[in-house]
Design an enzyme around this catalytic site. Structure first.
Site, mmCIF file in Angstrom:
data_model
loop_
_atom_site.group_PDB
_atom_site.id
_atom_site.type_symbol
_atom_site.label_atom_id
_atom_site.label_comp_id
_atom_site.label_asym_id
_atom_site.label_seq_id
_atom_site.Cartn_x
_atom_site.Cartn_y
_atom_site.Cartn_z
ATOM 1 N N ILE A 22 0.830 -1.203 0.000
ATOM 2 C CA ILE A 22 0.000 0.000 0.000
ATOM 3 C C ILE A 22 0.865 1.254 0.000
ATOM 4 C CG2 ILE A 22 -1.605 1.345 1.408
ATOM 5 C CD1 ILE A 22 -2.873 -1.327 2.267
ATOM 6 N N TYR A 156 -3.465 -8.398 16.216
ATOM 7 C CA TYR A 156 -3.505 -7.487 15.062
ATOM 8 C C TYR A 156 -4.748 -6.609 15.136
ATOM 9 C CZ TYR A 156 -3.862 -5.818 10.257
ATOM 10 O OH TYR A 156 -3.994 -5.024 9.148
#
Length: 303
Positions: A22, A156
């Protein structure tokens, strides 16, 4: 009358974790807008290769987001080379997956240090500079795992929930401080076709999402000042609608669409190279143990 999109040409953007995925797509997208871009990455050689590929004066520096001093040096280097930072993207992050009860402490510390402390340090370093000029935009890359907790990625998800919460809080603080020229956005993509997203399970009906889609949504946020950046945007409506339903109904629908297990029962073979690299991504810690693989019988029993 709708506001005209802000012109980004000439602005200086700094991206953490910009060598791949990204971050790399964002660097390309920013350059297409006429911005001057710097990327920072722990893998400085990969960052330099990416900068060379992008061209247009893009520069690269070594960066360890778990070390506030390293972020200070990165910001100083960027401003020395390109000028005051207008846009700072806290993009660096890792996702190591396993059942929560199988996760070793080193892995958990690594994700918290990179995914959360890295973002907090980034904001603490760049926001004083922006507030002093009353100009700038911070982009924190979170995840839709920061809105929905997912089995197989508890830590996460926790780090991404924290990034969303910190972004909400800091945005309010900026308003109360009168820093109306400083904006903040939080980007929340679903599963993206990157190395980090490899081997995951897409929910029923989920479109393929490319890094470029996240980059384009980020550019729009910079142009419009949008805070909540969902990729794809339709998922924001799903989130809002699901919040009106009782938990039991939400969970039943989630199971029916297999939206409860994007991080559960993943393709470990496809993720192995990424998981091993992620285990080396915090120099201050020893690599954690590899996630414990379930046998076919254990998987069947838990399904």
């Amino acid at each position: 009358m709708a506001k005209q999109p802000k012109v980004l040409a000439g602005q200086v953007a700094a991206i953490t974790g910009g060598a791949r995925g990204i971050g790399r797509a964002m660097a390309y997208a920013f350059v297409r807008q006429g911005m001057r871009v710097a990327i920072g990455d722990l893998d400085v050689e990969a960052a330099r290769r990416t900068a060379e590929e992008i061209g247009s004066g893009t520069v690269a520096f070594e960066l360890n987001v778990t070390d506030r001093g390293s972020i200070e040096r990165f910001a100083d280097d960027v401003e020395r080379e390109l000028g005051p930072i207008d846009v700072f993207v806290n993009n660096a992050g890792i996702m190591q997956l396993s059942r929560f009860l199988d996760e070793d402490d080193a892995t958990a510390h690594r994700m918290v240090d990179i995914n959360l402390h890295g973002v907090l340090y980034g904001m603490k370093v760049v926001l004083p500079r922006m507030v002093a000029r009353n100009r700038g935009h911070v982009v924190n890359v979170a995840s839709q795992a920061g809105k929905f907790g997912f089995a197989g990625g508890a830590t996460y998800s926790a780090t991404k929930f924290a990034v969303v919460g910190a972004s909400e809080s800091v945005r309010q603080e900026l308003r109360l401080m009168g820093a109306d020229g400083v904006a903040l956005s939080v980007v929340m993509p679903a599963i993206v076709n990157t190395e980090l997203g490899g081997g995951l399970n897409k929910p029923v009906g989920q479109k393929d999402i490319q890094p470029e889609d996240v980059a384009d949504a980020t550019v729009e946020a910079l142009q419009t000042g949008r805070f909540d950046v969902w990729v794809p945007r339709d998922n924001q409506r799903i989130y809002a609608a699901s919040g009106l339903l009782p938990r039991r109904v939400r969970e039943t629908l989630s199971r029916a669409m297999k939206a409860d297990r994007p991080l559960w029962g993943v393709d470990e073979g496809r993720r192995r190279a990424y998981e091993l690299r992620a285990a080396q991504s915090e120099p201050g810690l020893e690599p954690g143990q590899e996630p414990v693989a379930l046998t076919a019988g254990e998987r069947a029993a838990e399904d």
